[in-house]
Scaffold this motif. Structure first.
Motif, PDB file in Angstrom:
ATOM      1  N   TYR A 170       0.838  -1.205   0.000  1.00 30.62           N
ATOM      2  CA  TYR A 170       0.000   0.000   0.000  1.00 30.62           C
ATOM      3  C   TYR A 170       0.874   1.257   0.000  1.00 30.62           C
ATOM      4  O   TYR A 170       0.641   2.199  -0.767  1.00 30.62           O
ATOM      5  CB  TYR A 170      -0.910  -0.015   1.214  1.00 30.62           C
ATOM      6  CG  TYR A 170      -1.524   1.322   1.541  1.00 30.62           C
ATOM      7  CD1 TYR A 170      -2.575   1.836   0.785  1.00 30.62           C
ATOM      8  CD2 TYR A 170      -1.030   2.093   2.594  1.00 30.62           C
ATOM      9  CE1 TYR A 170      -3.124   3.071   1.078  1.00 30.62           C
ATOM     10  CE2 TYR A 170      -1.578   3.330   2.897  1.00 30.62           C
ATOM     11  CZ  TYR A 170      -2.622   3.815   2.138  1.00 30.62           C
ATOM     12  OH  TYR A 170      -3.159   5.045   2.432  1.00 30.62           O
ATOM     13  N   TYR A 171       1.897   1.272   0.839  1.00 27.64           N
ATOM     14  CA  TYR A 171       2.785   2.436   0.885  1.00 27.64           C
ATOM     15  C   TYR A 171       3.591   2.571  -0.405  1.00 27.64           C
ATOM     16  O   TYR A 171       3.867   3.692  -0.862  1.00 27.64           O
ATOM     17  CB  TYR A 171       3.716   2.336   2.092  1.00 27.64           C
ATOM     18  CG  TYR A 171       2.992   2.446   3.406  1.00 27.64           C
ATOM     19  CD1 TYR A 171       2.320   3.608   3.759  1.00 27.64           C
ATOM     20  CD2 TYR A 171       2.967   1.375   4.293  1.00 27.64           C
ATOM     21  CE1 TYR A 171       1.646   3.709   4.962  1.00 27.64           C
ATOM     22  CE2 TYR A 171       2.299   1.473   5.508  1.00 27.64           C
ATOM     23  CZ  TYR A 171       1.636   2.638   5.836  1.00 27.64           C
ATOM     24  OH  TYR A 171       0.962   2.736   7.031  1.00 27.64           O
ATOM     25  N   LEU A 172       3.963   1.455  -1.010  1.00 25.16           N
ATOM     26  CA  LEU A 172       4.692   1.527  -2.271  1.00 25.16           C
ATOM     27  C   LEU A 172       3.813   2.086  -3.380  1.00 25.16           C
ATOM     28  O   LEU A 172       4.282   2.856  -4.234  1.00 25.16           O
ATOM     29  CB  LEU A 172       5.206   0.142  -2.662  1.00 25.16           C
ATOM     30  CG  LEU A 172       6.360  -0.418  -1.834  1.00 25.16           C
ATOM     31  CD1 LEU A 172       6.841  -1.734  -2.417  1.00 25.16           C
ATOM     32  CD2 LEU A 172       7.503   0.569  -1.760  1.00 25.16           C
ATOM     33  N   ARG A 173       2.569   1.727  -3.394  1.00 24.42           N
ATOM     34  CA  ARG A 173       1.661   2.278  -4.408  1.00 24.42           C
ATOM     35  C   ARG A 173       1.486   3.773  -4.223  1.00 24.42           C
ATOM     36  O   ARG A 173       1.357   4.515  -5.206  1.00 24.42           O
ATOM     37  CB  ARG A 173       0.315   1.556  -4.320  1.00 24.42           C
ATOM     38  CG  ARG A 173       0.366   0.115  -4.864  1.00 24.42           C
ATOM     39  CD  ARG A 173      -0.892  -0.634  -4.540  1.00 24.42           C
ATOM     40  NE  ARG A 173      -0.846  -2.009  -5.058  1.00 24.42           N
ATOM     41  CZ  ARG A 173      -1.664  -2.992  -4.658  1.00 24.42           C
ATOM     42  NH1 ARG A 173      -2.591  -2.735  -3.728  1.00 24.42           N
ATOM     43  NH2 ARG A 173      -1.562  -4.180  -5.173  1.00 24.42           N
ATOM     44  N   ARG A 174       1.490   4.227  -2.966  1.00 25.27           N
ATOM     45  CA  ARG A 174       1.437   5.668  -2.722  1.00 25.27           C
ATOM     46  C   ARG A 174       2.708   6.350  -3.250  1.00 25.27           C
ATOM     47  O   ARG A 174       2.657   7.422  -3.847  1.00 25.27           O
ATOM     48  CB  ARG A 174       1.291   5.940  -1.222  1.00 25.27           C
ATOM     49  CG  ARG A 174      -0.038   5.519  -0.607  1.00 25.27           C
ATOM     50  CD  ARG A 174      -1.123   6.525  -0.914  1.00 25.27           C
ATOM     51  NE  ARG A 174      -0.829   7.837  -0.392  1.00 25.27           N
ATOM     52  CZ  ARG A 174      -1.287   8.311   0.780  1.00 25.27           C
ATOM     53  NH1 ARG A 174      -2.058   7.532   1.540  1.00 25.27           N
ATOM     54  NH2 ARG A 174      -1.021   9.534   1.168  1.00 25.27           N
ATOM     55  N   ALA A 175       3.850   5.690  -3.035  1.00 26.74           N
ATOM     56  CA  ALA A 175       5.121   6.263  -3.494  1.00 26.74           C
ATOM     57  C   ALA A 175       5.202   6.297  -5.014  1.00 26.74           C
ATOM     58  O   ALA A 175       5.802   7.213  -5.591  1.00 26.74           O
ATOM     59  CB  ALA A 175       6.288   5.464  -2.923  1.00 26.74           C
ATOM     60  N   GLU A 176       4.614   5.311  -5.695  1.00 29.34           N
ATOM     61  CA  GLU A 176       4.640   5.278  -7.156  1.00 29.34           C
ATOM     62  C   GLU A 176       3.944   6.486  -7.775  1.00 29.34           C
ATOM     63  O   GLU A 176       4.269   6.894  -8.894  1.00 29.34           O
ATOM     64  CB  GLU A 176       3.967   4.002  -7.666  1.00 29.34           C
ATOM     65  CG  GLU A 176       4.844   2.769  -7.654  1.00 29.34           C
ATOM     66  CD  GLU A 176       4.158   1.599  -8.303  1.00 29.34           C
ATOM     67  OE1 GLU A 176       4.617   1.161  -9.375  1.00 29.34           O
ATOM     68  OE2 GLU A 176       3.136   1.127  -7.769  1.00 29.34           O
ATOM     69  N   LYS A 177       2.990   7.064  -7.059  1.00 31.73           N
ATOM     70  CA  LYS A 177       2.204   8.178  -7.598  1.00 31.73           C
ATOM     71  C   LYS A 177       2.857   9.533  -7.380  1.00 31.73           C
ATOM     72  O   LYS A 177       2.312  10.553  -7.813  1.00 31.73           O
ATOM     73  CB  LYS A 177       0.814   8.160  -6.962  1.00 31.73           C
ATOM     74  CG  LYS A 177       0.032   6.897  -7.303  1.00 31.73           C
ATOM     75  CD  LYS A 177      -1.280   6.830  -6.550  1.00 31.73           C
ATOM     76  CE  LYS A 177      -2.011   5.534  -6.874  1.00 31.73           C
ATOM     77  NZ  LYS A 177      -3.287   5.406  -6.116  1.00 31.73           N
TER      78      LYS A 177
END
Length: 267
Positions: A170-177
């Motif tokens: 979940y945190y990685l998906r936030r970082a991808e954006k």
């Protein structure tokens, strides 16, 4: 004829001789001087007063315009400023208003950006230093948010436990954006995504092994019971039984043996 002698202690000022035809000089009184001053410094007419009033009005308008320009520029600068605050265990991104001061929670219209800058659960992380900073553009904000997301994601991904891995993802998906991160941060993000891919693949293989094992057990139960499906269950066990058991064993070995951490020292 005797001359009168002035009494002792009395001094009389001698008279000035008067020239024939000259008017006697009279001492100027204070009231006369004031009247002369008023006559000399009297207003110089309507045109003078109008010019003076217009000049004062022009100066006032110039000062007012400069003040308004300064307020407008300060408002534009504040509108491009980002800050973060901690509220109820979450990190909230704030964006300046179009005023010299003041800010509100950042709610962009783009759904992708809205997900990237939504309130972020901190899970006990200390963000005091982050809340004391101001960011003049969104790229600076992205670069400051990435280390926090990395700190939240990395230990959860490395745990290998499915719930924690999902939380780290979940945190990685936030970082991808975050579009403004540096190249070094992108490499770190890619490395963590690779780790996530490995853990997700291992979890799926484990799920597949468990499904194969459960399928064989159910077929065996159906084949040993007197029912209308016993014959078909026996045929399926004969056809896929050995292969399924080999597959289950291969999956077990891949998940629990070959995916174990490598203890070999790295040069």
């Amino acid at each position: 004829m005797q001359e009168s002698v002035p009494s002792a202690g009395v001094y009389r000022r001698p008279r000035r001789p008067q020239v024939k035809g000259q008017q006697p000089v009279r001492a100027q009184r204070p009231s006369d001087r004031r009247a002369g001053d008023m006559t000399t410094h009297s207003p110089q007419g309507f045109g003078y007063r109008a010019r003076r009033t217009f000049t004062r009005l022009l100066v006032f308008l110039v000062i007012l315009g400069l003040g308004g320009g300064v307020v407008f520029l300060l408002g534009q600068l504040n509108a491009r400023t980002f800050t973060v605050v901690q509220e109820n265990g979450e990190l909230v991104v704030m964006k300046g208003r179009a005023l010299p001061t003041g800010a509100a929670a950042y709610r962009p219209g783009d759904p992708r950006l809205a997900d990237a800058y939504a309130p972020l659960p901190l899970e006990g992380q200390d963000v005091t230093l982050l809340t004391q900073q101001k960011f003049t553009d969104r790229d600076d904000l992205d670069r400051a948010l990435f280390p926090l997301l990395e700190t939240l994601a990395r230990p959860r991904i490395a745990s290998g436990e499915p719930p924690k891995v999902e939380r780290g993802l979940y945190y990685l998906r936030r970082a991808e954006k975050l579009g403004g991160i540096t190249e070094e941060q992108r490499r770190s993000l890619q490395s963590m995504l690779t780790d996530v891919a490995f853990y997700q693949a291992r979890q799926k293989l484990e799920d597949a092994r468990r499904l194969v094992s459960e399928g064989l057990a159910q077929l065996k139960l159906a084949a040993e019971t007197e029912n209308r499906h016993a014959r078909a269950a026996n045929q399926m066990l004969t056809t896929v039984g050995p292969t399924a058991r080999n597959l289950e064993e291969a999956l077990r070995r891949a998940v629990h043996t070959e995916s174990a951490p490598d203890n070999t020292p790295v040069a």
